[in-house]
Design a protein around this motif. Structure first.
Motif, PDB file in Angstrom:
ATOM      1  N   TYR A 136       0.760  -1.123   0.047  1.00 40.53           N
ATOM      2  CA  TYR A 136       0.210  -0.109  -0.158  1.00 40.53           C
ATOM      3  C   TYR A 136       0.728   1.191  -0.010  1.00 40.53           C
ATOM      4  CZ  TYR A 136      -3.646  -3.379   0.896  1.00 40.53           C
ATOM      5  OH  TYR A 136      -4.313  -4.441   0.896  1.00 40.53           O
ATOM      6  N   GLU A 137       1.067   1.869  -0.944  1.00 42.54           N
ATOM      7  CA  GLU A 137       1.922   2.884  -1.553  1.00 42.54           C
ATOM      8  C   GLU A 137       2.082   3.973  -0.268  1.00 42.54           C
ATOM      9  OE1 GLU A 137       2.962   6.617  -4.644  1.00 42.54           O
ATOM     10  OE2 GLU A 137       1.033   5.225  -5.029  1.00 42.54           O
ATOM     11  N   GLY A 138       2.970   4.131   0.213  1.00 45.41           N
ATOM     12  CA  GLY A 138       3.499   5.206   1.357  1.00 45.41           C
ATOM     13  C   GLY A 138       3.182   4.739   2.620  1.00 45.41           C
ATOM     14  N   HIS A 139       2.687   3.247   2.935  1.00 46.31           N
ATOM     15  CA  HIS A 139       2.287   2.823   4.132  1.00 46.31           C
ATOM     16  C   HIS A 139       2.732   1.646   4.502  1.00 46.31           C
ATOM     17  CE1 HIS A 139      -0.942   6.245   4.511  1.00 46.31           C
ATOM     18  NE2 HIS A 139      -1.069   6.183   3.325  1.00 46.31           N
ATOM     19  N   VAL A 140       2.537   0.639   3.724  1.00 52.25           N
ATOM     20  CA  VAL A 140       2.936  -0.749   3.849  1.00 52.25           C
ATOM     21  C   VAL A 140       3.794  -1.252   2.602  1.00 52.25           C
ATOM     22  CG1 VAL A 140       2.216  -3.198   4.406  1.00 52.25           C
ATOM     23  CG2 VAL A 140       0.923  -1.168   5.374  1.00 52.25           C
ATOM     24  N   ASN A 141       4.886  -1.587   3.022  1.00 53.64           N
ATOM     25  CA  ASN A 141       5.825  -2.158   1.726  1.00 53.64           C
ATOM     26  C   ASN A 141       6.587  -3.270   2.238  1.00 53.64           C
ATOM     27  OD1 ASN A 141       7.967  -1.352   3.278  1.00 53.64           O
ATOM     28  ND2 ASN A 141       7.633   0.868   2.529  1.00 53.64           N
ATOM     29  N   ALA A 142       7.403  -3.646   1.451  1.00 58.47           N
ATOM     30  CA  ALA A 142       8.175  -4.812   1.670  1.00 58.47           C
ATOM     31  C   ALA A 142       9.152  -4.886   2.926  1.00 58.47           C
ATOM     32  CB  ALA A 142       9.198  -5.282   0.456  1.00 58.47           C
ATOM     33  N   ASP A 143       9.248  -3.440   3.439  1.00 55.73           N
ATOM     34  CA  ASP A 143      10.127  -3.393   4.891  1.00 55.73           C
ATOM     35  C   ASP A 143       9.317  -3.398   6.092  1.00 55.73           C
ATOM     36  OD1 ASP A 143      12.398  -3.494   3.102  1.00 55.73           O
ATOM     37  OD2 ASP A 143      11.987  -0.909   2.840  1.00 55.73           O
ATOM     38  N   ILE A 144       7.961  -3.499   5.874  1.00 53.78           N
ATOM     39  CA  ILE A 144       7.150  -3.706   7.252  1.00 53.78           C
ATOM     40  C   ILE A 144       7.202  -4.816   7.820  1.00 53.78           C
ATOM     41  CG2 ILE A 144       4.857  -3.495   7.926  1.00 53.78           C
ATOM     42  CD1 ILE A 144       6.011  -1.008   7.654  1.00 53.78           C
ATOM     43  N   MET A 145       7.549  -4.995   8.924  1.00 51.45           N
ATOM     44  CA  MET A 145       7.335  -6.420   9.661  1.00 51.45           C
ATOM     45  C   MET A 145       6.278  -6.615  10.151  1.00 51.45           C
ATOM     46  SD  MET A 145       9.730  -8.511  10.107  1.00 51.45           S
ATOM     47  CE  MET A 145      10.032 -10.243  10.818  1.00 51.45           C
ATOM     48  N   TRP A 146       5.485  -7.931   9.767  1.00 51.25           N
ATOM     49  CA  TRP A 146       4.185  -8.177  10.045  1.00 51.25           C
ATOM     50  C   TRP A 146       4.245  -9.139  11.468  1.00 51.25           C
ATOM     51  CZ3 TRP A 146      -0.453  -7.625   7.255  1.00 51.25           C
ATOM     52  CH2 TRP A 146      -0.370  -6.686   6.165  1.00 51.25           C
ATOM     53  N   GLU A 147       3.511  -8.900  12.251  1.00 50.80           N
ATOM     54  CA  GLU A 147       3.190  -9.991  13.634  1.00 50.80           C
ATOM     55  C   GLU A 147       2.092 -10.757  13.546  1.00 50.80           C
ATOM     56  OE1 GLU A 147       1.022  -7.552  16.691  1.00 50.80           O
ATOM     57  OE2 GLU A 147       2.130  -6.218  15.811  1.00 50.80           O
TER      58      GLU A 147
END
Length: 576
Positions: A136-147
């Motif tokens: 999601y552009e500007g918010h969630v990308n490949a660098d976000i760590m999911w829990e």
């Protein structure tokens, strides 16, 4: 198949000499030149390819300066969660919530019992990275760590729940579910926890680097799917992709290999699917909303995604096509130009494979079925040939009488054919009719997932690959793999022998008719004896299932021909 046509034309030109010695000499020169051409073509011009299906494990990497990690290494060093059903085992990288490993439980990489299962995807950073991710552009990308949401554990589930919290106040709650087959469904709930409106654009991407391509002319490899803009099935080779191309609000679109399909399934309305080349031999197939999504404070919205990752099994694809209203989903299988024949043939093969569970039996029964169907045509062809033999002396007399007046000779021949009620082309008609059938069967045996790794008996462990018990290493006695142009296996030799016996039977039929052979008939007979040698060489690179089919077909033809010859012979001996 153009090569044998050129050969026949050449031998025809070379056979204008009137004496047997020169005719035979020219014939052998033609055969020798043909074999030299075939050897040279295979050695210098034929593209190299793997005979085994595409998986990341059997692709030889090109030498490059950049270093890549192996799939096993990448899977071990990243934080992951697993999800599986009876058909798939998928691994999800929590850094970016990237689906980068989908193991097919029912399919092995090779025929060896110890072989690992086919893994269709590959993590980022590997040589042949191939993965699915949502951003999601500007918010969630490949660098976000999911829990992992608390109800998810390290145990394996068919459903997992993940959560991503961003500095911008956008929270994504993700539900990943496997159905009972090969569909991965993803449901994202986007929650705005901030005090301001949040506008996002979404993108679900399937990215592939260095796709392994077999380069078989008979099957498409590349992008495939419904092009909603042009309202048709679209097949695009990797080499033809130069820029971003939109296929509109497509029901499905993705990547195809010989046996596997990885495809977006467009569930949401107002979505657009596109494909593009984003780097040196790196490709992307994306699904996105046409417009940005605006979420007001303390409100949420839901988005749905689906991706198919599995085999191109016609029954599986048809089931999804019906259940999810996926128009022409089974056309992900490359049926070719003769799909009106190829498609029902593949369905027939699929049904029979499930009934008999032995592809050797299936090939035998399919061959028998087509020989029965074409039996009347073969009878007509043989009867026509018998009539042509009867009038050969008259034809020879006309050719001698009007040797210097070709126009008059042709006129007299037409009169003779009309008087005797024969057509010189009637014997060719059954062959012309059977040619597309043979090609379609060749296509079906080549693309059918049922043929992949299907054993026959003895040394044949994979009917979809060429026979690897080679003549030129004495069938395995010598520990040496011959170069490609000398890789002639046992089944092509058996096929060639059956073809020779068939030609021999035709020759014996002519010699026993009591009608003396003309010079042209003798030359044609020598040419026909050369064909088994040529086709043995050509068929050495065919899937052995096709060669087995052709061999069985020849055996049935010999039986039919012997029976019909005796029947015609008895008819000719009846008193008038």
């Amino acid at each position: 198949m153009q090569l044998e046509i050129l050969f026949l034309k050449y031998t025809r030109i070379m056979s204008f000499e009137n004496d047997d010695q020169n005719s035979n000499k020219n014939l052998f020169i033609a055969i020798f030149l043909f074999l030299i051409f075939m050897v040279g073509y295979n050695y210098f011009f034929e593209k190299k390819h793997n005979d085994s299906p595409i998986t990341k494990e059997n692709v030889e990497p090109k030498s490059e300066s950049k270093e890549y990690t192996s799939s096993e290494e990448s899977l071990k060093k990243t934080s992951r969660i697993y999800i599986e059903n009876s058909k798939l085992k998928s691994s999800i990288d929590l850094c970016g919530s990237v689906i980068d490993s989908v193991i097919l439980k029912d399919y092995k990489q090779t025929t060896e019992s110890s072989s690992a299962n086919v893994d269709l995807l590959s993590p980022k950073g590997t040589k042949n990275e191939f993965f699915y991710s949502i951003s999601y552009e500007g918010h969630v990308n490949a660098d976000i760590m999911w829990e992992k949401i608390p109800d998810s554990t390290n145990e394996i589930h068919q459903v997992v729940n993940l959560k991503a919290q961003t500095p911008t106040g956008l929270v994504v709650e993700r539900n990943i579910t496997l159905d009972d087959g090969y569909m991965i469904k993803i449901s994202d709930k986007l929650v705005n926890t901030s005090e301001k409106d949040i506008s996002v654009s979404n993108s679900a991407d399937i990215i592939r680097r260095e796709p392994a391509i077999n380069n078989y002319a008979v099957v498409h490899e590349g992008f495939v799917g419904i092009n909603a803009v042009e309202d048709k099935i679209s097949e695009v080779k990797y080499s033809d992709v130069e820029h971003n191309v939109s296929v509109g609000n497509s029901k499905w679109f993705g990547y195809t290999d010989i046996y596997w399909l990885i495809s977006h399934i467009g569930i949401d309305k107002n979505t657009n699917i596109s494909y593009s080349k984003i780097g040196e031999n790196v490709y992307k197939c994306s699904l996105a909303k046409e417009n940005k999504i605006t979420i007001k404070p303390k409100e949420s919205t839901n988005l749905q995604y689906s991706v198919f990752v599995g085999p191109k099994d016609v029954s599986i694809l048809q089931k999804y096509s019906q259940n999810l209203d996926l128009d022409k989903f089974d056309m992900a299988i490359d049926f070719g130009w003769f799909f009106m024949l190829t498609k029902p043939l593949l369905h027939l093969l699929d049904i029979m494979a499930r009934i008999f569970n032995n592809m050797g039996v299936v090939i035998l029964l399919i061959t028998l079925m087509f020989k029965i169907i074409t039996y009347p045509l073969m009878g007509k062809s043989l009867r026509s040939a018998a009539k042509m033999r009867e009038v050969q002396p008259k034809i020879a007399a006309l050719q001698k009488a009007y040797a210097h007046d070709k126009q008059r000779m042709n006129q007299e021949l037409v009169v003779l054919y009309k008087k005797e009620q024969i057509s010189p082309l009637s014997g060719c008609f059954p062959m012309l009719l059977q040619a597309p059938i043979f090609f379609c069967l060749y296509k079906v045996f080549f693309i059918s997932i049922e043929m992949r790794h299907a054993p026959l008996f003895g040394w044949i462990r994979d009917l979809s690959a060429p026979d690897q018990c080679y003549l030129f290493n004495l069938f395995g006695v010598i520990d040496w793999i011959p170069p490609k142009f000398l890789q002639i296996g046992v089944w092509p030799l058996i096929m060639g022998l059956s073809m020779f016996l068939q030609q021999k039977l035709s020759s014996a039929k002519g010699s026993n008719s009591g009608v003396p052979k003309t010079q042209e008939a003798k030359i044609q007979e020598n040419m026909m004896y050369a064909l088994p040698v040529i086709f043995t060489y050509i068929c050495s690179s065919f899937p052995v299932g096709v060669v087995v089919y052709w061999t069985i077909s020849n055996v049935f033809s010999i039986i039919q021909q012997y029976y019909l010859n005796n029947k015609i012979k008895r008819r000719l001996k009846r008193p008038i």
